[in-house]
Enzyme design. Structure first.
Site, PDB file in Angstrom:
ATOM      1  N   ARG A 103      55.769  96.107   9.065  1.00  0.00           N
ATOM      2  CA  ARG A 103      56.766  96.272  10.131  1.00  0.00           C
ATOM      3  C   ARG A 103      56.246  97.251  11.164  1.00  0.00           C
ATOM      4  O   ARG A 103      55.544  98.204  10.806  1.00  0.00           O
ATOM      5  CB  ARG A 103      58.066  96.882   9.556  1.00  0.00           C
TER       6      ARG A 103
ATOM      7  N   CYS B 263      58.730  89.081  16.069  1.00  0.00           N
ATOM      8  CA  CYS B 263      58.545  88.252  14.863  1.00  0.00           C
ATOM      9  C   CYS B 263      59.800  87.482  14.437  1.00  0.00           C
ATOM     10  O   CYS B 263      59.792  86.258  14.400  1.00  0.00           O
ATOM     11  CB  CYS B 263      58.068  89.128  13.729  1.00  0.00           C
TER      12      CYS B 263
HETATM   13  C1  UGA Z   1      59.361  91.972  10.780  1.00  0.00           C
HETATM   14  C2  UGA Z   1      59.388  91.964   9.252  1.00  0.00           C
HETATM   15  O1  UGA Z   1      60.324  92.939   8.778  1.00  0.00           O
HETATM   16  C3  UGA Z   1      57.993  92.299   8.680  1.00  0.00           C
HETATM   17  O2  UGA Z   1      58.004  92.208   7.267  1.00  0.00           O
HETATM   18  C4  UGA Z   1      56.990  91.266   9.239  1.00  0.00           C
HETATM   19  O3  UGA Z   1      55.672  91.541   8.789  1.00  0.00           O
HETATM   20  C5  UGA Z   1      57.020  91.338  10.756  1.00  0.00           C
HETATM   21  O4  UGA Z   1      58.360  91.053  11.236  1.00  0.00           O
HETATM   22  C6  UGA Z   1      56.061  90.286  11.271  1.00  0.00           C
HETATM   23  O5  UGA Z   1      56.278  89.092  11.031  1.00  0.00           O
HETATM   24  O6  UGA Z   1      55.003  90.655  11.833  1.00  0.00           O
HETATM   25  P1  UGA Z   1      59.401  93.912  12.666  1.00  0.00           P
HETATM   26  O7  UGA Z   1      59.481  92.810  13.663  1.00  0.00           O
HETATM   27  O8  UGA Z   1      58.424  95.013  12.881  1.00  0.00           O
HETATM   28  O9  UGA Z   1      59.039  93.298  11.202  1.00  0.00           O
HETATM   29  O10 UGA Z   1      60.835  94.583  12.584  1.00  0.00           O
HETATM   30  P2  UGA Z   1      62.031  94.680  11.524  1.00  0.00           P
HETATM   31  O11 UGA Z   1      62.031  96.015  10.903  1.00  0.00           O
HETATM   32  O12 UGA Z   1      62.029  93.516  10.627  1.00  0.00           O
HETATM   33  O13 UGA Z   1      63.290  94.585  12.512  1.00  0.00           O
HETATM   34  C7  UGA Z   1      63.563  93.397  13.232  1.00  0.00           C
HETATM   35  C8  UGA Z   1      64.859  93.519  13.979  1.00  0.00           C
HETATM   36  O14 UGA Z   1      65.964  93.483  13.082  1.00  0.00           O
HETATM   37  C9  UGA Z   1      65.025  94.787  14.805  1.00  0.00           C
HETATM   38  O15 UGA Z   1      65.568  94.468  16.067  1.00  0.00           O
HETATM   39  C10 UGA Z   1      66.017  95.615  14.009  1.00  0.00           C
HETATM   40  O16 UGA Z   1      66.781  96.499  14.792  1.00  0.00           O
HETATM   41  C11 UGA Z   1      66.877  94.522  13.389  1.00  0.00           C
HETATM   42  N1  UGA Z   1      67.562  94.964  12.155  1.00  0.00           N
HETATM   43  C12 UGA Z   1      66.843  95.288  11.060  1.00  0.00           C
HETATM   44  C13 UGA Z   1      68.946  95.007  12.122  1.00  0.00           C
HETATM   45  O17 UGA Z   1      69.639  94.688  13.119  1.00  0.00           O
HETATM   46  N2  UGA Z   1      69.576  95.386  10.952  1.00  0.00           N
HETATM   47  C14 UGA Z   1      68.868  95.727   9.843  1.00  0.00           C
HETATM   48  O18 UGA Z   1      69.508  96.052   8.808  1.00  0.00           O
HETATM   49  C15 UGA Z   1      67.485  95.675   9.898  1.00  0.00           C
END
Ligand code: UGA
Length: 463
Positions: A171, A277
């Site tokens: 992430r 992603c």
């Molecule tokens: C995501 C995946 O979590 C990683 O495992 C994966 O490797 C990566 O995509 C990828 O395919 O390269 P990332 O995009 O860095 O990682 O971010 P996340 O932490 O997954 O968050 C994504 C979105 O979901 C953000 O906008 C965040 O604010 C939102 N989110 C996350 C929520 O709204 N609620 C939550 O409980 C968690």
């Protein structure tokens, strides 16, 4: 080789098999992977077509904000080059980590991955392993294999090669930890030899390895991101229900998350998922489904909920302020999540565009993403500020779009004194409603019903 204290690596330093690795593509995945492999002792060449980026990387300047990464790049001896041919000849393992942007029909655009396979086929000079780390749809391993075979045929060589799918799960914001302390490593191969080589590559990392076939590994990546997106849309849907029925989503998330089968993580209601992603991969999987007559009704609903969620705060603003024309809206947080300067698919972009269309004025602040935001946001009716308090000064409402730590530590008294109207729309449920309302604000969160008048009065009595 020394390792930051917070990282737990396998304690088998005497037995490290140093491997020669070329990483093609120095974006988030490529740069983190290359740096982490260097950290555990492998010899690394990182390749990119962007000369300026490579020149900066040689000086230890990285193009993204990722905690700890720049220090780790500087510490390790990584070769950076634009010469893919040289890198492929040097390496026993060639890892493709190029981007797979969204194509015209929402499918994954494989142009860059195909180019890497072609370059590999043109320049491999002995038996090597070709590893796909980019997020690629099922069947891409087969496509790469064919491209490499064709190139070998053209050169009239037959070195033999292995194709491996090794999807990435890091992430942004926690990329190093996610790589060196991975929950799991997924490796899709066709042969035992490829398995052995990949096991050697990861031998310093303490994580379960799942060996499977290539297609399954490719599907696992999309299934993981789609499941995470599903969790978020699920909790956001529940948050909407809480608002109407009168429950509190934070406690609902706790209450279900304590069940180990459900788990506590990824249950934060908010303004929808963004980033490079989750949105792209859910769309690409739905698109790929069409090829196999799979309609993916669940994932379509996940997407729809997410789109609606991005508009939610805007609607709440209208509800509380009426017409927005001429009003000053302060925005805290622009990046799609904290600890990154990445603005790709950030919900802030949707909200700002809508606000601009109403004729509202915007003051915006982000600890890291402002420069990237400026490139993506039209410049009218918006001013980018230097501190959270400057941003909130004179505002009719404060809107929190990213849950950066520094916002949670705000001095509420000072904030109250600078705002014109003490209204906070908390799109990430970052602040404690009770404390904020005690300090004299109206706090509107996600899935947190308003305090009934007598409850607010009770709180004020104790203030
Ligand atoms: C995501 C995946 O979590 C990683 O495992 C994966 O490797 C990566 O995509 C990828 O395919 O390269 P990332 O995009 O860095 O990682 O971010 P996340 O932490 O997954 O968050 C994504 C979105 O979901 C953000 O906008 C965040 O604010 C939102 N989110 C996350 C929520 O709204 N609620 C939550 O409980 C968690």
């Amino acid at each position: 080789m020394s390792t930051p204290l917070f990282l737990k690596l396998k304690n088998n330093s005497d037995s490290v098999n140093i491997m020669k690795i070329a990483i093609i593509g120095t974006g988030y995945v490529g740069l983190t992977t290359g740096t982490c492999f260097a950290e555990i002792g492998h010899e690394i060449i990182c390749v990119d077509v962007n000369e300026e980026k490579i020149e900066n990387l040689k000086k230890g300047i990285i193009p993204i904000y990722e905690p700890g990464l720049e220090e780790m790049v500087r510490k390790n001896k990584i070769n950076f080059t634009t010469d893919a041919k040289k890198a492929i000849k040097f390496a026993e393992i060639v890892i493709s980590a190029v981007g797979t942007p969204m194509g015209k029909n929402h499918d994954a655009d494989l142009q860059f991955v195909k180019e890497v396979a072609e370059t590999f086929g043109k320049h491999a000079n002995n038996q090597k392993v070709f590893v796909n780390k980019s997020t690629v749809p099922v069947g891409t391993g087969k496509i790469c294999k064919k491209i490499i075979e064709t190139e070998f045929k053209k050169r009239n060589v037959d070195f033999g090669f292995e194709i491996v799918s090794n999807p990435e799960f890091l992430r942004e914001g926690t990329a190093i930890k996610d790589t060196l302390e991975a929950d799991r490593i997924v490796i899709g191969t066709e042969t035992n030899n490829a398995r052995k080589i990949m096991k050697k590559l990861y031998e310093k990392i303490e994580a379960p390895i799942l060996f499977t076939d290539i297609k399954t590994a490719e599907i696992i990546k999309y299934a993981a991101n789609s499941f995470l997106a599903t969790k978020i849309s699920f909790i956001n849907e529940m948050a909407g229900f809480c608002e109407k029925a009168g429950g509190n989503i934070k406690d609902v998330a706790k209450g279900i998350g304590l069940d180990k089968r459900i788990g506590k993580k990824f249950l934060n209601a908010g303004i929808g998922y963004g980033g490079s992603c989750l949105p792209k991969d859910v769309k690409a999987l739905i698109q790929k489904g069409q090829e196999f007559d799979c309609d993916f009704p669940l994932l379509k609903a996940v997407e729809e909920i997410n789109e609606n969620q991005k508009n939610l705060l805007f609607k709440k603003l209208q509800k509380h302020l009426g017409a927005l024309e001429g009003k000053l809206i302060a925005i805290w947080g622009l990046s799609f999540k904290p600890k990154t300067d990445d603005m790709r698919e950030a919900p802030s972009l949707t909200i700002i565009k809508k606000l601009q269309a109403t004729g509202a004025y915007i003051h915006a602040y982000d600890p890291k993403a402002t420069e990237n935001a400026k490139k993506m946001i039209e410049s009218f009716n918006i001013e980018f500020c230097k501190t959270p308090l400057d941003t909130a000064s004179g505002a009719n409402a404060l809107v929190i779009l990213t849950e950066w730590d520094e916002f949670a530590q705000t001095d509420l008294k000072r904030l109250h004194s600078v705002m014109k109207n003490p209204l906070i729309l908390d799109g990430r449920n970052l602040l404690n409603k009770e404390i904020v309302e005690k300090a004299g604000f109206k706090h509107v969160g996600i899935g947190q019903p308003d305090q009934k008048p007598h409850e607010t009065a009770k709180l004020l009595e104790h203030a």
